[in-house]
Structure formats: structure tokens, C-alpha cells
Write a protein that holds these residues in place. Structure first.
Motif, mmCIF file in Angstrom:
data_model
loop_
_atom_site.group_PDB
_atom_site.id
_atom_site.type_symbol
_atom_site.label_atom_id
_atom_site.label_comp_id
_atom_site.label_asym_id
_atom_site.label_seq_id
_atom_site.Cartn_x
_atom_site.Cartn_y
_atom_site.Cartn_z
ATOM 1 N N SER A 2 0.811 -1.215 0.000
ATOM 2 C CA SER A 2 0.000 0.000 0.000
ATOM 3 C C SER A 2 0.846 1.269 0.000
ATOM 4 C CB SER A 2 -0.935 0.011 1.207
ATOM 5 O OG SER A 2 -1.971 -0.933 1.034
ATOM 6 N N ILE A 3 1.907 1.283 0.830
ATOM 7 C CA ILE A 3 2.807 2.439 0.877
ATOM 8 C C ILE A 3 4.243 1.922 0.818
ATOM 9 C CG2 ILE A 3 3.629 4.411 2.229
ATOM 10 C CD1 ILE A 3 0.884 4.570 3.543
ATOM 11 N N GLU A 4 5.023 2.503 -0.065
ATOM 12 C CA GLU A 4 6.435 2.134 -0.170
ATOM 13 C C GLU A 4 7.269 3.412 -0.261
ATOM 14 O OE1 GLU A 4 9.306 -0.885 -2.748
ATOM 15 O OE2 GLU A 4 7.157 -0.741 -3.184
ATOM 16 N N VAL A 5 8.160 3.572 0.692
ATOM 17 C CA VAL A 5 9.020 4.757 0.762
ATOM 18 C C VAL A 5 10.462 4.307 0.591
ATOM 19 C CG1 VAL A 5 9.828 6.618 2.270
ATOM 20 C CG2 VAL A 5 7.409 6.013 2.242
ATOM 21 N N GLN A 6 11.153 4.875 -0.402
ATOM 22 C CA GLN A 6 12.517 4.452 -0.725
ATOM 23 C C GLN A 6 13.457 5.655 -0.740
ATOM 24 O OE1 GLN A 6 11.958 2.715 -4.598
ATOM 25 N NE2 GLN A 6 11.037 0.844 -3.812
ATOM 26 N N ASN A 7 14.375 5.690 0.225
ATOM 27 C CA ASN A 7 15.444 6.700 0.268
ATOM 28 C C ASN A 7 14.934 8.140 0.167
ATOM 29 O OD1 ASN A 7 17.502 4.685 0.360
ATOM 30 N ND2 ASN A 7 17.250 4.389 -1.841
ATOM 31 N N ILE A 8 13.819 8.415 0.843
ATOM 32 C CA ILE A 8 13.246 9.764 0.798
ATOM 33 C C ILE A 8 14.063 10.722 1.664
ATOM 34 C CG2 ILE A 8 11.295 11.160 1.635
ATOM 35 C CD1 ILE A 8 10.628 9.976 -0.990
ATOM 36 N N LEU A 48 3.665 12.099 1.169
ATOM 37 C CA LEU A 48 2.797 10.975 0.794
ATOM 38 C C LEU A 48 1.449 11.435 0.246
ATOM 39 C CD1 LEU A 48 3.445 8.478 3.745
ATOM 40 C CD2 LEU A 48 4.315 8.330 1.407
ATOM 41 N N THR A 49 1.001 12.609 0.683
ATOM 42 C CA THR A 49 -0.294 13.121 0.224
ATOM 43 C C THR A 49 -0.140 14.116 -0.926
ATOM 44 O OG1 THR A 49 -0.204 14.735 2.053
ATOM 45 C CG2 THR A 49 -1.494 12.752 2.409
ATOM 46 N N THR A 50 1.058 14.241 -1.484
ATOM 47 C CA THR A 50 1.409 15.059 -2.664
ATOM 48 C C THR A 50 1.352 16.566 -2.407
ATOM 49 O OG1 THR A 50 -0.781 15.259 -3.731
ATOM 50 C CG2 THR A 50 0.446 13.211 -4.136
ATOM 51 N N TYR A 51 1.340 16.989 -1.139
ATOM 52 C CA TYR A 51 1.342 18.427 -0.848
ATOM 53 C C TYR A 51 2.702 19.049 -1.145
ATOM 54 C CZ TYR A 51 -3.280 18.540 1.304
ATOM 55 O OH TYR A 51 -4.638 18.482 1.516
ATOM 56 N N ILE A 52 3.768 18.305 -0.884
ATOM 57 C CA ILE A 52 5.116 18.770 -1.209
ATOM 58 C C ILE A 52 5.881 17.621 -1.862
ATOM 59 C CG2 ILE A 52 5.203 20.484 0.666
ATOM 60 C CD1 ILE A 52 6.970 18.515 2.237
ATOM 61 N N GLU A 53 6.994 17.956 -2.524
ATOM 62 C CA GLU A 53 7.823 16.938 -3.161
ATOM 63 C C GLU A 53 9.093 16.716 -2.349
ATOM 64 O OE1 GLU A 53 8.721 17.579 -7.250
ATOM 65 O OE2 GLU A 53 6.624 17.652 -7.870
ATOM 66 N N ALA A 54 9.569 15.483 -2.347
ATOM 67 C CA ALA A 54 10.848 15.165 -1.713
ATOM 68 C C ALA A 54 11.989 15.666 -2.590
ATOM 69 C CB ALA A 54 10.962 13.658 -1.500
ATOM 70 N N ASP A 55 13.154 15.907 -1.975
ATOM 71 C CA ASP A 55 14.339 16.294 -2.750
ATOM 72 C C ASP A 55 14.936 15.085 -3.456
ATOM 73 O OD1 ASP A 55 14.066 18.906 -1.864
ATOM 74 O OD2 ASP A 55 15.360 18.594 -0.123
ATOM 75 N N HIS A 69 2.400 10.479 -10.693
ATOM 76 C CA HIS A 69 0.956 10.236 -10.787
ATOM 77 C C HIS A 69 0.231 10.788 -9.543
ATOM 78 C CE1 HIS A 69 2.680 7.215 -13.533
ATOM 79 N NE2 HIS A 69 1.538 7.310 -14.195
ATOM 80 N N PRO A 70 0.347 12.107 -9.309
ATOM 81 C CA PRO A 70 -0.243 12.679 -8.084
ATOM 82 C C PRO A 70 -1.767 12.547 -8.015
ATOM 83 C CG PRO A 70 0.527 14.419 -9.568
ATOM 84 C CD PRO A 70 1.042 13.131 -10.118
ATOM 85 N N LYS A 71 -2.462 12.672 -9.154
ATOM 86 C CA LYS A 71 -3.927 12.579 -9.144
ATOM 87 C C LYS A 71 -4.387 11.188 -8.714
ATOM 88 C CE LYS A 71 -4.985 16.735 -10.510
ATOM 89 N NZ LYS A 71 -5.642 17.664 -9.553
ATOM 90 N N GLU A 72 -3.707 10.156 -9.228
ATOM 91 C CA GLU A 72 -4.059 8.781 -8.862
ATOM 92 C C GLU A 72 -3.788 8.530 -7.387
ATOM 93 O OE1 GLU A 72 -2.528 9.660 -11.555
ATOM 94 O OE2 GLU A 72 -3.670 8.817 -13.237
ATOM 95 N N VAL A 73 -2.693 9.117 -6.886
ATOM 96 C CA VAL A 73 -2.378 8.989 -5.453
ATOM 97 C C VAL A 73 -3.479 9.639 -4.621
ATOM 98 C CG1 VAL A 73 -0.793 9.723 -3.617
ATOM 99 C CG2 VAL A 73 0.123 8.810 -5.757
ATOM 100 N N GLN A 74 -3.890 10.843 -5.022
ATOM 101 C CA GLN A 74 -4.930 11.563 -4.277
ATOM 102 C C GLN A 74 -6.247 10.786 -4.254
ATOM 103 O OE1 GLN A 74 -4.971 15.407 -6.209
ATOM 104 N NE2 GLN A 74 -2.833 15.771 -5.675
ATOM 105 N N LYS A 75 -6.554 10.094 -5.343
ATOM 106 C CA LYS A 75 -7.761 9.270 -5.388
ATOM 107 C C LYS A 75 -7.651 8.046 -4.479
ATOM 108 C CE LYS A 75 -8.882 10.516 -10.178
ATOM 109 N NZ LYS A 75 -8.881 10.023 -11.575
#
Length: 298
Positions: A2-8, A48-55, A69-75
Motif C-alpha cells: 500500500s505504501i512504499e518509501v525508498q530513500n526519501i 505521501l499526500t502530494t502536498y510537497i515533493e521530496a528532494d 501520478h499525483p492525481k491517482e495517489v490523491q484518489k
């Protein structure tokens, strides 16, 4: 996954808010996200909610990349922010209908989320007439309108009384049976009551990530709360054998964590005798999440 975070990673000027964060959350998990103020919790939730971007790094939610794909994430996400934004002059059903139009979902879904979140007895009222607990329910109902796979909750129980806490806690647990829940909170008891797993962050770095029960499974760790009749300097406390960590609760009261197979209370009596001080109280305690949190973040 469901959620995967890699080297953020994320920097604000010279301050590193997140430093190469990595974790994965499976469908159906309820995961508590803990950390001191300024540790990076809100920054990660905003990514994760697309409000800001990671560096740097990649974040994937329900199979979609948050950058490409921010729109798909928001959905895919239902988000309840810490300060739940509500229109207080609207009626509950009216407010949910407005949001249903935004999400372009069938109006039948309104009745479903009202029932799911226990809003039925208050659905005819204006939001401004509701208690804080019911306002949180409205926020959860809004987050659930589009039937998201993932719920991200930021301090969902802030400001609630004990009865409201219990109600919202049960509600989140029920929702978590079918969805992935990622919640940030500073209330340790809530995490112990709701979550399957805990991630602890300190200064932008993950310092613990484990199933809740496994965090308590180190049988060699002993937590002893002790009070002396005079104030003991930290340099003397550090001399205790097998001492893993310590916390000065107040003046003459200490919480001591030992890593030993042997009962450390006799050693503490010897310690007090050597310093010519008296022990006013001493208690062997079970290790709880608050103890682990202090151990990991101090």
C-alpha cells in the motif's frame, strides 16, 4: 504494497527534515508513526499526500508514484489533517454532499459513510453544533467518501475527552480491517490500543520499525523506577552495571533500564549503601511504548 518509501530525503535550507527514509506498509496494516516535535512526521505525510515533493527518493502509494501520478495517489488516499478543516455553518449531510460532488462519487455513498462513522444521530445538525468527537467523525467520513485504499491520519485524537477517545479508537480499528491506516500521534496509549506496528523517527531518521508486540519481547530488559532521599548526580547513575539507558523523571526519581538476566534490584540496594543514601521507593515495571520511545529518541 500500500505504501512504499525508498530513500526519501527532504531539506529546508540547511536543515535536513528527512534523511534517506525507507519503509513499506502492507494492505490491512495499522501503523503508528511516532517522533518528537520537529522529527519529520508532518513532512513525510505531506510528501505521501502530494502536498510537497521530496528532494530525493521515491514514494509509492497504492502502486502510484507520488511525483509522476499525483492525481491517482490523491484518489487512493483519505487524509485527515491535524486541524480538521470543516464548514461549521453547513449541515453534516450537506457538507458530505458538497465533498461527494468534489470527489464525483455517488450520493448513495453519503449514507454509507454516515453509518460507518456512527454519524446517524447527528447527521441532521450543523457541524458547528457538534462536539469535537463528532467533528472528527465528520472528518473521517469525508476522508472515506471516495472509498480510498489508504487512510493517512495526522493526530486524529487531539483534544478529545476519554469517551470520545475510545469511540474514535474503535472506529479507526474497524476501518483498519479493510484499509491501510498510517497515523501520526504523540499519544502512546493510542498507538498501543490501535496499531499493529510502530515506526519511530528522530531528527529525520527512522530509529525503530517493528511489530508492536516484538518491541516488548526483549526479556533481558528490566525497567526499574526508583526514588532516593537525595538528588543523585547523573555521573553516579552512569556507573551502575548493565545500565542500558536512564531518565530523570523528577529530581530524586529515576527510570532505569538494564540489560541483564539477573534481577538488578539488589545491585541498586548496594549502590545506595555505597553512596550512603536511602531508597524511598523502587518498582519493577513492564516495558511500555513510552519507555521505548524515550529510549530511542533521547
Amino acid at each position: 504494497m500500500s505504501i512504499e518509501v525508498q530513500n526519501i530525503s527532504k531539506n529546508y535550507g540547511t536543515q535536513k527534515a528527512l534523511d534517506t527514509i525507507d519503509f513499506k506498509i502492507n494492505k490491512g496494516e495499522i501503523v503508528g508513526f511516532l517522533g518528537p516535535n520537529g522529527a519529520g512526521k508532518s513532512t513525510l505525510m505531506k510528501i505521501l499526500t502530494t502536498y510537497i515533493e521530496a528532494d530525493n527518493g521515491t514514494a509509492i502509494v497504492n502502486g502510484f508514484n507520488v511525483n509522476t501520478h499525483p492525481k491517482e495517489v490523491q484518489k487512493s488516499i483519505g487524509y485527515l489533517p491535524e486541524h480538521n478543516p470543516l464548514y461549521l455553518d453547513l449541515y453534516v449531510r450537506e457538507y458530505l454532499a458538497f465533498n461527494a460532488d468534489v470527489y464525483k462519487v455517488d450520493k448513495k455513498r453519503i449514507d454509507e459513510v454516515i453509518q460507518l462513522t456512527g454519524l446517524t444521530p447527528e447527521a441532521h445538525k450543523k457541524i458547528g453544533q457538534l462536539s469535537k468527537g463528532y467533528r472528527q467523525r465528520v472528518g473521517l467520513a469525508t476522508a472515506l467518501l471516495h472509498d480510498p485504499e489508504v487512510l493517512i491520519l495526522d493526530e486524529p485524537t487531539t483534544g478529545l475527552d476519554p469517551n470520545q477517545l475510545t469511540e474514535i479508537r474503535e472506529l479507526i480499528k474497524n476501518i483498519g480491517k479493510d484499509k491501510t491506516v498510517f497515523l501520526s500521534t504523540h499519544i502512546m496509549q493510542e498507538v498501543e490500543a490501535i496499531c499493529d506496528r510502530v515506526i519511530i523517527i528522530k531528527s529525520g531518521v527512522i530509529v525503530a520499525d517493528n511489530k508492536l508486540q516484538q518491541m516488548f519481547s526483549n526479556e533481558n530488559d528490566q525497567v526499574i523506577e526508583i526514588e532516593f532521599d537525595v538528588k543523585i548526580e547523573e555521573e553516579f547513575i552512569k556507573r551502575l552495571p548493565n545500565l542500558k539507558s536512564f531518565h530523570n523523571i523528577h529530581d530524586m526519581q529515576w527510570e532505569l533500564i538494564f540489560n541483564s538476566d539477573s534481577d538488578m534490584r539488589p545491585a541498586l540496594f548496594d549502590f545506595a549503601k555505597e553512596l550512603d543514601v536511602k531508597i524511598l521507593s523502587m518498582q519493577l515495571k513492564n516495558k511500555n511504548l513510552e519507555t521505548i520511545f524515550r529510549e530511542k529518541t533521547m
